[in-house]
Scaffold this motif. Structure first.
Motif, mmCIF file in Angstrom:
data_model
loop_
_atom_site.group_PDB
_atom_site.id
_atom_site.type_symbol
_atom_site.label_atom_id
_atom_site.label_comp_id
_atom_site.label_asym_id
_atom_site.label_seq_id
_atom_site.Cartn_x
_atom_site.Cartn_y
_atom_site.Cartn_z
ATOM 1 N N GLN A 1 1.225 4.200 26.890
ATOM 2 C CA GLN A 1 1.507 5.453 26.234
ATOM 3 C C GLN A 1 0.796 5.388 24.818
ATOM 4 N N PRO A 2 -0.754 5.846 24.895
ATOM 5 C CA PRO A 2 -1.413 5.620 23.643
ATOM 6 C C PRO A 2 -1.125 6.295 22.350
ATOM 7 N N VAL A 3 -0.511 7.417 22.565
ATOM 8 C CA VAL A 3 -0.096 8.226 21.339
ATOM 9 C C VAL A 3 1.191 7.704 20.708
ATOM 10 N N TRP A 4 2.183 7.147 21.533
ATOM 11 C CA TRP A 4 3.401 6.603 20.810
ATOM 12 C C TRP A 4 2.890 5.164 20.470
ATOM 13 N N ALA A 5 2.144 4.523 20.966
ATOM 14 C CA ALA A 5 1.552 3.214 20.522
ATOM 15 C C ALA A 5 1.003 3.275 19.119
ATOM 16 N N ILE A 6 0.149 4.175 19.085
ATOM 17 C CA ILE A 6 -0.741 4.104 18.064
ATOM 18 C C ILE A 6 0.368 4.671 16.755
ATOM 19 N N ILE A 7 1.111 5.743 17.042
ATOM 20 C CA ILE A 7 2.001 5.833 15.715
ATOM 21 C C ILE A 7 2.953 4.724 15.466
ATOM 22 N N SER A 8 3.500 4.025 16.313
ATOM 23 C CA SER A 8 4.074 2.651 16.064
ATOM 24 C C SER A 8 3.164 1.639 15.306
ATOM 25 N N VAL A 9 2.109 1.696 15.693
ATOM 26 C CA VAL A 9 1.174 0.508 15.054
ATOM 27 C C VAL A 9 0.956 0.905 13.385
ATOM 28 N N ALA A 10 0.773 2.459 13.311
ATOM 29 C CA ALA A 10 0.400 2.729 12.131
ATOM 30 C C ALA A 10 1.671 2.699 11.206
ATOM 31 N N ILE A 11 2.843 2.931 11.923
ATOM 32 C CA ILE A 11 4.299 2.631 11.021
ATOM 33 C C ILE A 11 4.310 1.206 10.543
ATOM 34 N N ASP A 12 3.964 0.597 11.475
ATOM 35 C CA ASP A 12 4.381 -0.968 11.403
ATOM 36 C C ASP A 12 3.332 -1.700 10.227
ATOM 37 N N ALA A 13 2.082 -1.041 10.280
ATOM 38 C CA ALA A 13 1.058 -1.459 9.382
ATOM 39 C C ALA A 13 1.463 -1.028 7.793
ATOM 40 N N PHE A 14 1.984 0.097 7.918
ATOM 41 C CA PHE A 14 2.448 0.478 6.390
ATOM 42 C C PHE A 14 3.576 0.032 6.009
ATOM 43 N N VAL A 15 4.658 -0.490 6.701
ATOM 44 C CA VAL A 15 5.831 -1.230 6.497
ATOM 45 C C VAL A 15 5.380 -2.652 6.131
ATOM 46 N N ILE A 16 4.571 -3.339 6.666
ATOM 47 C CA ILE A 16 4.254 -4.592 6.339
ATOM 48 C C ILE A 16 3.572 -4.557 4.861
ATOM 49 N N TRP A 17 2.850 -3.478 4.750
ATOM 50 C CA TRP A 17 2.002 -3.390 3.440
ATOM 51 C C TRP A 17 2.887 -3.305 2.380
ATOM 52 N N ALA A 18 3.945 -2.048 2.486
ATOM 53 C CA ALA A 18 4.763 -1.963 1.496
ATOM 54 C C ALA A 18 5.846 -3.133 1.236
ATOM 55 N N LEU A 19 6.186 -3.897 2.204
ATOM 56 C CA LEU A 19 7.144 -4.810 1.806
ATOM 57 C C LEU A 19 6.423 -5.969 1.455
ATOM 58 N N CYS A 20 5.254 -6.148 1.463
ATOM 59 C CA CYS A 20 4.402 -7.254 1.002
ATOM 60 C C CYS A 20 4.058 -6.971 -0.384
ATOM 61 N N THR A 21 3.837 -5.753 -0.817
ATOM 62 C CA THR A 21 3.159 -5.463 -2.313
ATOM 63 C C THR A 21 3.888 -5.275 -3.286
ATOM 64 N N GLU A 22 5.184 -5.371 -3.024
ATOM 65 C CA GLU A 22 6.355 -5.269 -4.100
ATOM 66 C C GLU A 22 6.247 -6.583 -4.924
ATOM 67 N N GLY A 23 5.900 -6.562 -6.347
ATOM 68 C CA GLY A 23 5.763 -7.634 -6.950
ATOM 69 C C GLY A 23 6.925 -8.319 -7.837
ATOM 70 N N SER A 24 8.035 -8.532 -7.303
ATOM 71 C CA SER A 24 8.891 -9.206 -7.939
ATOM 72 C C SER A 24 8.702 -10.617 -8.299
ATOM 73 N N LYS A 25 7.676 -11.218 -7.805
ATOM 74 C CA LYS A 25 7.212 -12.719 -8.131
ATOM 75 C C LYS A 25 5.577 -12.597 -7.932
ATOM 76 N N ALA A 26 4.835 -13.159 -9.099
ATOM 77 C CA ALA A 26 3.607 -13.073 -9.310
ATOM 78 C C ALA A 26 3.102 -14.160 -8.279
ATOM 79 N N VAL A 27 1.796 -13.676 -7.526
ATOM 80 C CA VAL A 27 1.479 -14.474 -6.630
ATOM 81 C C VAL A 27 0.226 -15.434 -7.173
ATOM 82 N N ILE A 28 -0.646 -15.176 -8.219
ATOM 83 C CA ILE A 28 -1.425 -15.688 -8.633
ATOM 84 C C ILE A 28 -0.743 -15.975 -10.184
#
Length: 144
Positions: A117-144
Protein backbone atom coordinates in the motif's frame (compact mmCIF):
# COMPACT_ATOMS: atom_id res chain seq x y z
CA UNK A 1 13.37 38.49 32.27
CA UNK A 2 10.81 38.55 29.45
CA UNK A 3 11.33 36.17 26.58
CA UNK A 4 10.33 37.77 23.28
CA UNK A 5 12.02 35.56 20.72
CA UNK A 6 9.57 34.78 17.94
CA UNK A 7 11.88 33.06 15.50
CA UNK A 8 13.09 29.51 15.70
CA UNK A 9 16.60 29.11 16.94
CA UNK A 10 18.49 26.81 19.22
CA UNK A 11 16.30 24.62 21.40
CA UNK A 12 17.42 26.48 24.53
CA UNK A 13 15.86 29.77 25.53
CA UNK A 14 17.83 32.70 26.87
CA UNK A 15 16.73 31.77 30.37
CA UNK A 16 18.72 29.07 32.16
CA UNK A 17 16.94 25.71 32.06
CA UNK A 18 14.20 27.12 29.81
CA UNK A 19 12.92 25.38 26.72
CA UNK A 20 12.36 27.26 23.51
CA UNK A 21 8.63 27.42 22.71
CA UNK A 22 9.40 26.12 19.19
CA UNK A 23 10.95 22.97 20.68
CA UNK A 24 8.06 22.47 23.09
CA UNK A 25 5.59 22.94 20.24
CA UNK A 26 7.51 20.43 18.13
CA UNK A 27 7.35 17.86 20.91
CA UNK A 28 3.61 18.38 21.34
CA UNK A 29 3.11 18.10 17.59
CA UNK A 30 5.24 14.94 17.54
CA UNK A 31 3.03 13.46 20.26
CA UNK A 32 -0.10 14.26 18.26
CA UNK A 33 1.45 12.83 15.08
CA UNK A 34 2.45 9.67 16.93
CA UNK A 35 -1.15 9.32 18.10
CA UNK A 36 -2.41 9.84 14.54
CA UNK A 37 0.15 7.39 13.13
CA UNK A 38 -0.89 4.86 15.77
CA UNK A 39 -4.55 5.24 14.85
CA UNK A 40 -3.64 4.83 11.16
CA UNK A 41 -1.71 1.69 12.14
CA UNK A 42 -4.73 0.31 13.99
CA UNK A 43 -6.92 1.00 10.95
CA UNK A 44 -4.35 -0.62 8.61
CA UNK A 45 -4.17 -3.58 10.98
CA UNK A 46 -7.91 -4.10 11.29
CA UNK A 47 -8.27 -3.77 7.53
CA UNK A 48 -5.57 -6.36 6.86
CA UNK A 49 -6.98 -8.80 9.41
CA UNK A 50 -10.59 -8.40 8.26
CA UNK A 51 -10.06 -8.75 4.52
CA UNK A 52 -7.21 -10.14 2.45
CA UNK A 53 -8.59 -8.40 -0.62
CA UNK A 54 -8.01 -4.80 0.49
CA UNK A 55 -4.24 -4.71 0.04
CA UNK A 56 -2.43 -5.56 -3.14
CA UNK A 57 -0.91 -9.02 -3.34
CA UNK A 58 2.82 -8.92 -3.92
CA UNK A 59 4.74 -11.66 -5.72
CA UNK A 60 8.45 -12.41 -5.51
CA UNK A 61 9.10 -9.98 -2.66
CA UNK A 62 11.76 -10.72 -0.08
CA UNK A 63 9.60 -9.52 2.81
CA UNK A 64 6.40 -11.18 1.64
CA UNK A 65 4.01 -11.95 4.51
CA UNK A 66 0.40 -12.97 4.52
CA UNK A 67 -1.81 -9.86 4.57
CA UNK A 68 -3.27 -11.02 7.91
CA UNK A 69 0.24 -11.14 9.38
CA UNK A 70 0.83 -7.56 8.22
CA UNK A 71 -2.52 -6.67 9.76
CA UNK A 72 -1.48 -8.01 13.17
CA UNK A 73 1.91 -6.26 12.95
CA UNK A 74 0.26 -2.91 12.19
CA UNK A 75 -2.46 -3.40 14.80
CA UNK A 76 -0.06 -4.16 17.66
CA UNK A 77 2.42 -1.46 16.64
CA UNK A 78 -0.43 1.04 16.22
CA UNK A 79 -1.77 0.39 19.71
CA UNK A 80 1.70 0.84 21.20
CA UNK A 81 2.24 4.05 19.19
CA UNK A 82 -1.05 5.48 20.50
CA UNK A 83 0.04 4.76 24.08
CA UNK A 84 3.47 6.35 23.58
CA UNK A 85 1.96 9.38 21.80
CA UNK A 86 -0.36 9.85 24.75
CA UNK A 87 2.63 9.55 27.08
CA UNK A 88 4.47 12.27 25.15
CA UNK A 89 1.46 14.57 25.41
CA UNK A 90 1.27 13.90 29.16
CA UNK A 91 4.99 14.75 29.51
CA UNK A 92 6.13 11.29 30.64
CA UNK A 93 9.93 11.07 30.72
CA UNK A 94 9.98 7.52 29.31
CA UNK A 95 7.79 8.45 26.35
CA UNK A 96 10.27 10.60 24.39
CA UNK A 97 13.01 7.98 24.10
CA UNK A 98 10.44 5.24 23.55
CA UNK A 99 8.79 7.41 20.91
CA UNK A 100 12.03 7.76 18.97
CA UNK A 101 12.67 4.00 19.06
CA UNK A 102 9.09 3.06 18.13
CA UNK A 103 8.86 5.69 15.39
CA UNK A 104 12.09 4.26 13.92
CA UNK A 105 10.67 0.72 14.09
CA UNK A 106 7.40 1.90 12.53
CA UNK A 107 9.32 3.72 9.79
CA UNK A 108 11.19 0.49 8.93
CA UNK A 109 8.00 -1.60 9.03
CA UNK A 110 6.22 0.82 6.71
CA UNK A 111 9.19 0.94 4.36
CA UNK A 112 9.10 -2.85 4.11
CA UNK A 113 5.29 -2.70 3.70
CA UNK A 114 5.60 -0.16 0.84
CA UNK A 115 4.71 -2.53 -2.05
CA UNK A 116 1.43 -3.51 -0.38
CA UNK A 117 0.00 0.00 0.00
CA UNK A 118 2.43 2.69 -1.24
CA UNK A 119 0.44 5.82 -0.34
CA UNK A 120 -0.30 4.79 3.27
CA UNK A 121 3.27 3.61 3.72
CA UNK A 122 4.79 6.85 2.43
CA UNK A 123 2.52 8.93 4.66
CA UNK A 124 3.52 6.87 7.70
CA UNK A 125 7.23 7.06 6.82
CA UNK A 126 6.99 10.86 6.54
CA UNK A 127 5.15 11.14 9.87
CA UNK A 128 7.69 8.89 11.58
CA UNK A 129 10.64 10.85 10.17
CA UNK A 130 9.20 14.10 11.52
CA UNK A 131 8.45 12.52 14.91
CA UNK A 132 12.04 11.27 15.22
CA UNK A 133 13.39 14.69 14.25
CA UNK A 134 11.11 16.58 16.64
CA UNK A 135 11.80 14.32 19.60
CA UNK A 136 15.56 14.41 19.00
CA UNK A 137 15.93 18.18 18.54
CA UNK A 138 14.52 19.39 21.84
CA UNK A 139 17.66 20.65 23.58
CA UNK A 140 17.08 20.25 27.28
CA UNK A 141 20.63 18.85 27.42
CA UNK A 142 23.49 20.15 25.34
CA UNK A 143 25.04 17.59 23.02
CA UNK A 144 28.31 19.47 22.53
Amino acid sequence: MAHTASTPGPARSAEPGGINPWAAGGITFAGVLLLVDGVLGVIKGITGIASDEVYRRVRNYTFKFDVSAWGWIHLVLGIVLVCVGWGILKGAAWARATGVVLAAINLIVNFIWLPYQPVWAIISVAIDAFVIWALCTEGSKAVI
